[in-house]
Design a protein around this motif. Sequence first.
Motif, PDB file in Angstrom:
ATOM      1  N   ARG A   1      14.648 -21.245  -9.714  1.00 50.80           N
ATOM      2  CA  ARG A   1      13.613 -20.718 -10.610  1.00 50.80           C
ATOM      3  C   ARG A   1      12.468 -20.215  -9.740  1.00 50.80           C
ATOM      4  O   ARG A   1      12.036 -20.891  -8.817  1.00 50.80           O
ATOM      5  CB  ARG A   1      13.031 -21.828 -11.480  1.00 50.80           C
TER       6      ARG A   1
ATOM      7  N   GLU B   1       8.504 -18.549 -10.307  1.00 51.23           N
ATOM      8  CA  GLU B   1       7.500 -18.404 -11.354  1.00 51.23           C
ATOM      9  C   GLU B   1       6.306 -17.603 -10.858  1.00 51.23           C
ATOM     10  O   GLU B   1       5.258 -18.173 -10.557  1.00 51.23           O
ATOM     11  CB  GLU B   1       7.065 -19.792 -11.826  1.00 51.23           C
TER      12      GLU B   1
ATOM     13  N   MET C   1       9.179 -16.677 -16.108  1.00 44.27           N
ATOM     14  CA  MET C   1       9.997 -17.339 -15.111  1.00 44.27           C
ATOM     15  C   MET C   1      11.220 -16.474 -14.833  1.00 44.27           C
ATOM     16  O   MET C   1      11.779 -15.864 -15.733  1.00 44.27           O
ATOM     17  CB  MET C   1      10.433 -18.707 -15.655  1.00 44.27           C
TER      18      MET C   1
END
Length: 143
Positions: free
Chosen positions: A74, A76, A82
């Motif tokens: 992930r 961000e 995201m």
Amino acid sequence: MTRQTTIPDAASAIRAAGLRVTDSRHAVYDALAGHPHASADDVFARVAPVVPSTSRQSVYNALGDFADAGLVRRIEPAGQPMRFELRVADNHHHLVCTGCGRVEDVDCTVGHAPCLHPSETHGFSVATAEVTFWGVCAQCAAA
């Protein structure tokens, strides 16, 4: 550092991560293989035509399961949704365009984790460093 250039096939990668292979998970993995740095909504838009019975929640669940299992990373970027990518085997960084939001990979500045060292660790044992470079891509600069 050598950039990850080959992506394992979906079924093998999902099984290796200890997860059950489903049509939805397979399609989510394939969507990420073809479009790194995709948001969950981007992934859903690519999965829905392939597996019409897949819900948006199913895509979110698959991405969460993949992240928990270490199959995806992930990222961000501040002020953006995201994003997810399959490139997890190294400590690379990202360039983010402040105009269009495009994200590109940047190899680690030294070659192994952590490639940057803080001036003060406050007692932490540092394992990785995440750097986001912000700027304007060539297309946005030309516009």
